[in-house]
Design an enzyme around this catalytic site. Structure first.
Site, PDB file in Angstrom:
ATOM      1  N   LYS A  93     -12.719  -4.647   7.324  1.00 56.76           N
ATOM      2  CA  LYS A  93     -12.563  -5.375   6.069  1.00 56.76           C
ATOM      3  C   LYS A  93     -13.680  -6.391   5.882  1.00 56.76           C
ATOM      4  O   LYS A  93     -14.316  -6.843   6.837  1.00 56.76           O
ATOM      5  CB  LYS A  93     -11.217  -6.088   6.019  1.00 56.76           C
ATOM      6  CG  LYS A  93     -10.985  -7.078   7.155  1.00 56.76           C
ATOM      7  CD  LYS A  93      -9.624  -7.755   7.050  1.00 56.76           C
ATOM      8  CE  LYS A  93      -9.411  -8.725   8.209  1.00 56.76           C
ATOM      9  NZ  LYS A  93      -8.210  -9.550   8.054  1.00 56.76           N
ATOM     10  N   HIS A 104      -8.091  -1.250   0.073  1.00 61.48           N
ATOM     11  CA  HIS A 104      -7.059  -2.277  -0.112  1.00 61.48           C
ATOM     12  C   HIS A 104      -7.805  -3.561  -0.477  1.00 61.48           C
ATOM     13  O   HIS A 104      -8.759  -3.931   0.219  1.00 61.48           O
ATOM     14  CB  HIS A 104      -6.279  -2.549   1.178  1.00 61.48           C
ATOM     15  CG  HIS A 104      -5.759  -1.335   1.886  1.00 61.48           C
ATOM     16  ND1 HIS A 104      -4.413  -1.117   2.103  1.00 61.48           N
ATOM     17  CD2 HIS A 104      -6.395  -0.285   2.469  1.00 61.48           C
ATOM     18  CE1 HIS A 104      -4.238   0.004   2.781  1.00 61.48           C
ATOM     19  NE2 HIS A 104      -5.438   0.525   3.016  1.00 61.48           N
ATOM     20  N   GLN A 156       1.213 -11.207  -3.576  1.00 61.98           N
ATOM     21  CA  GLN A 156      -0.191 -10.813  -3.447  1.00 61.98           C
ATOM     22  C   GLN A 156      -0.690 -10.242  -4.773  1.00 61.98           C
ATOM     23  O   GLN A 156       0.016  -9.470  -5.423  1.00 61.98           O
ATOM     24  CB  GLN A 156      -0.347  -9.733  -2.379  1.00 61.98           C
ATOM     25  CG  GLN A 156      -0.192 -10.202  -0.955  1.00 61.98           C
ATOM     26  CD  GLN A 156      -0.439  -9.064   0.020  1.00 61.98           C
ATOM     27  OE1 GLN A 156       0.173  -8.003  -0.090  1.00 61.98           O
ATOM     28  NE2 GLN A 156      -1.324  -9.267   0.969  1.00 61.98           N
ATOM     29  N   HIS A 193      -4.940  -1.233  -4.918  1.00 58.83           N
ATOM     30  CA  HIS A 193      -5.435  -0.160  -4.057  1.00 58.83           C
ATOM     31  C   HIS A 193      -6.251   0.794  -4.920  1.00 58.83           C
ATOM     32  O   HIS A 193      -5.751   1.303  -5.923  1.00 58.83           O
ATOM     33  CB  HIS A 193      -4.267   0.544  -3.363  1.00 58.83           C
ATOM     34  CG  HIS A 193      -3.585  -0.356  -2.382  1.00 58.83           C
ATOM     35  ND1 HIS A 193      -2.562  -1.204  -2.756  1.00 58.83           N
ATOM     36  CD2 HIS A 193      -3.807  -0.574  -1.055  1.00 58.83           C
ATOM     37  CE1 HIS A 193      -2.182  -1.897  -1.699  1.00 58.83           C
ATOM     38  NE2 HIS A 193      -2.914  -1.539  -0.662  1.00 58.83           N
ATOM     39  N   ASP A 250      -2.397  -7.734  -5.445  1.00 58.37           N
ATOM     40  CA  ASP A 250      -2.767  -6.617  -4.587  1.00 58.37           C
ATOM     41  C   ASP A 250      -3.174  -5.399  -5.407  1.00 58.37           C
ATOM     42  O   ASP A 250      -2.523  -5.058  -6.397  1.00 58.37           O
ATOM     43  CB  ASP A 250      -1.571  -6.257  -3.705  1.00 58.37           C
ATOM     44  CG  ASP A 250      -1.978  -5.590  -2.409  1.00 58.37           C
ATOM     45  OD1 ASP A 250      -3.193  -5.438  -2.187  1.00 58.37           O
ATOM     46  OD2 ASP A 250      -1.085  -5.223  -1.627  1.00 58.37           O
ATOM     47  N   ARG A 256       6.960 -11.626   5.165  1.00 61.41           N
ATOM     48  CA  ARG A 256       6.437 -11.502   6.527  1.00 61.41           C
ATOM     49  C   ARG A 256       7.121 -12.527   7.420  1.00 61.41           C
ATOM     50  O   ARG A 256       7.326 -13.677   7.019  1.00 61.41           O
ATOM     51  CB  ARG A 256       4.919 -11.704   6.546  1.00 61.41           C
ATOM     52  CG  ARG A 256       4.180 -10.614   5.771  1.00 61.41           C
ATOM     53  CD  ARG A 256       2.676 -10.765   5.813  1.00 61.41           C
ATOM     54  NE  ARG A 256       2.037  -9.764   4.962  1.00 61.41           N
ATOM     55  CZ  ARG A 256       0.734  -9.698   4.724  1.00 61.41           C
ATOM     56  NH1 ARG A 256      -0.083 -10.582   5.285  1.00 61.41           N
ATOM     57  NH2 ARG A 256       0.243  -8.772   3.935  1.00 61.41           N
ATOM     58  N   CYS A 295       0.802  -1.221   0.000  1.00 55.81           N
ATOM     59  CA  CYS A 295       0.000   0.000   0.000  1.00 55.81           C
ATOM     60  C   CYS A 295       0.841   1.281   0.000  1.00 55.81           C
ATOM     61  O   CYS A 295       0.479   2.276  -0.638  1.00 55.81           O
ATOM     62  CB  CYS A 295      -0.976   0.005   1.173  1.00 55.81           C
ATOM     63  SG  CYS A 295      -0.279  -0.482   2.752  1.00 55.81           S
TER      64      CYS A 295
END
Length: 651
Positions: A463, A509, A380, A384, A382, A362, A333
């Site tokens: 979320k 997100h 991911q 945004h 991912d 992670r 992000c």
């Protein structure tokens, strides 16, 4: 006093026992299937007196979720009793119920063996046969501490101290007493469907600085039929284990010498990933997303500003370059916000939908690493979405529809869950309320049911978690949609409104698959390694009967590849049956057998991995059959499959 039971008002004397009251109203069959009772929001033992402020009693059946939870917790006590009888030196800690079963943690001088589990289970069965009553008593904390201290149960003494309550409840069956708030089944004789499964290591209270314990897992059900069904499902899950299939299909591997939790993708596995990621890229472009990419390292100052350093740093890796601290990104992000801020944005520019197959790292403890499902480095899908507040609901709906379209390709059903503000979080109450309302309004508008998961949101916003069910009925959390008013404020994201003033946007997100690695692990088990034709790394294998057909087989291979079919040829000097069995073990959808007859006819003999023999087909017909099978899942959603590589299908 009067208490309502099953629509009848029953007169109950003070101190009347719940079980007696229910028995006076329920049929014999219904009463025998009742394990506890509900009064208001509380579950109560059948041996307890009816509370004076209880207007109605509701029987809780063994098959209900609450009933199963009680059965499993009671079975955990049953197991602890057996362990203490067989291994008196073992110390007991905690034994909760969990999904589909229970566990209990013990401190013992040596590892429990499979033979130990058999002995423990046999002792549990004897206790069931003895039909011992569960009895509850309330005592002072001091009295309970003295009792457990005298028995050398120091973990129980610690739990009592940490509870800080003046009074605690104890449950006893046979000669075993445990600290527990209950409730429990009335007698051990009701616990007739259980099985001990595995032993694993666990740290006391999950802290690796504490003593390591042994955790015995088991499963328990309302009846033997449900137990047998679950054990069959577990056996099927073993066959589908993605770690086993990953080796069998030559998709990926792990190597301790390189570090735990890091995946090595082999050619077929990397191709599988490429097919999945290529599909995703095209679907994102169709939905108005733009591709971006951020660096793996960002200065620690940015992670401090975002709140990750204060709220997430135990999951992050840090390093130093030129005496400056950097954090390895656990999320994408920050980079996407920096890209957004690289120029002035107008209200006409919004929404901006930035997408990245972002590699993140992670720090996961070694004890929780599990194949592709829990790794330390993953990708991911991912994105945004930075939008105006008035666009927020439509954007959330768009993401959920995207998830629905993708999951339908894999025959996944899904459910939704809204996770609310956790204790460790940033942002104002007002922003959290606005964000939560946006998520709930979007799902309400779509008519999608959802549950509330209190306190499990991200630290920066609530979320929607999408949970899918696989072929075995197991639930997996993959897609998520997070609504965030806080980080746009911390990073001073702005757009110029229609009024010419500066305004603050909102950020969503979201991931569709989640972790690509984890999703492939789930897919592998869902399909038992037999991936749909469109997703299979190898869609067809040409198998020759003898070396004499090799030139024609090579011609067939070139033909199929020109058609965009991922094909390979097995030209080894091996028996045909051996080659066919290998192809079936590798879950290849189509085996194209070539012998003298096929060479003469310019055709192939088609065999399917799931069995069946379409027989001899001209090359054009065989290719059309494979391409049609690849397109079939996409027809339902009006999509078209194309994988544009040198050897893949073309539009």
């Amino acid at each position: 006093m009067q208490v309502e039971v099953a629509g009848q008002n029953v007169e109950v004397e003070k101190g009347g026992v719940i079980g007696d009251v229910l028995k006076s109203v329920l049929s014999n069959k219904q009463y025998k299937n009742t394990v506890v009772a509900r009064c208001g929001g509380a579950l109560l033992d059948l041996t307890a007196p009816v509370p004076e402020d209880c207007p109605a009693l509701e029987p809780v059946s063994a098959e209900s979720p609450e009933g199963l939870d009680v059965i499993r917790h009671s079975t955990a006590h049953l197991m602890a009793e057996a362990v203490k009888k067989l291994f008196p030196q073992a110390k007991v800690t905690i034994g909760p119920s969990i999904e589909n079963g229970f566990y209990y943690d013990f401190e013992f001088e040596r590892p429990f063996t499979p033979e130990d589990l058999e002995a423990i289970e046999a002792e549990m069965t004897r206790s069931v046969g003895a039909d011992k009553p569960f009895s509850r008593r309330n005592v002072t904390a001091d009295e309970a501490s003295r009792l457990f201290d005298a028995e050398g149960e120091n973990y129980k003494v610690e739990l009592i101290r940490d509870l800080g309550a003046p009074e605690v409840s104890l449950y006893t069956h046979g000669g075993f007493t445990d600290l527990c708030r209950g409730p429990h089944v009335p007698r051990t004789g009701l616990l007739k469907a259980f099985k001990l499964l595995t032993v694993a290591g666990a740290y006391w209270r999950g802290d690796e600085k504490n003593p390591q314990l042994q955790r015995i897992y088991g499963t328990a059900w309302a009846n033997p039929k449900d137990l047998a069904k679950h054990l069959h499902q577990l056996e099927e899950a073993k066959k589908r284990d993605h770690r086993k299939l990953g080796t069998q299909l030559d998709l990926f591997s792990f190597h301790e010498e390189a570090g735990a939790g890091f995946v090595f993708w082999h050619p077929k596995g990397a191709l599988l990933r490429a097919i999945l990621e290529d599909f995703e890229r095209k679907e994102h472009l169709k939905r108005g997303y733009e591709f971006v990419q951020g660096p793996l390292l960002l200065k620690r100052d940015l992670w401090e500003r975002s709140g990750h350093y204060d709220n997430y740093r135990e999951n992050m890796y840090f390093t130093e370059i030129d005496e400056q601290a950097y954090g390895v990104k656990p999320m994408n992000c920050l980079a996407h916000m920096i890209i957004y801020k690289s120029r002035i944005r107008s209200y006409r520019d919004l929404p901006k939908r930035f997408f990245e197959h972002g590699v993140v790292h992670r720090h996961e403890k070694s004890g929780v690493l599990h194949g592709l499902l829990r790794v330390r480095s993953f990708t991911q899908d991912d994105a945004h979405i930075i939008c105006r507040p008035d666009q927020l609901q439509d954007e959330i709906i768009g993401v959920v529809n995207f998830v629905r379209d993708v999951m339908s390709l894999f025959d996944f059903d899904f459910t939704a869950e809204i996770s609310t503000r956790p204790e460790k979080s940033i942002g104002s109450d007002e922003d959290w309320e606005r964000a939560t309302e946006a998520l709930t309004n979007a799902l309400d508008t779509m008519g999608l049911p959802y549950e509330i998961n209190e306190g499990d949101g991200a630290f920066y916003g609530p979320k929607i978690d999408i949970k899918i069910k696989d072929a075995l009925g197991r639930s997996w959390q993959c897609a998520t949609v997070q609504c965030d008013f806080t980080l746009p404020d911390r990073f001073d994201l702005m757009y110029v409104g229609e009024d010419g003033d500066r305004h603050r946007p909102v950020m969503i997100h979201r991931v569709i698959l989640g972790s690509v690695e984890r999703f492939i692990g789930v897919l592998t088990e869902h399909f038992a390694g037999a991936f749909p034709v469109w997703l299979s790394p190898v869609q067809a294998r040409i198998v020759t009967v003898t070396d004499a057909q090799n030139p024609f087989a090579e011609k067939v291979l070139r033909f199929l590849r020109e058609k965009g079919i991922r094909a390979e040829a097995d030209l080894r000097n091996e028996k045909l049956g051996y080659k066919i069995r290998e192809a079936q073990l590798e879950k290849i959808p189509y085996m194209l057998v070539v012998g003298d007859k096929e060479v003469e006819a310019g055709a192939v003999n088609v065999r399917l991995r799931e069995g069946g023999d379409p027989g001899m087909k001209p090359l054009e017909d065989a290719a059309a059959m494979i391409l049609d099978a690849a397109q079939e899942p996409f027809k339902r959603g009006g999509m078209r499959y194309s994988f544009s590589t040198a050897t893949g299908p073309a539009d």
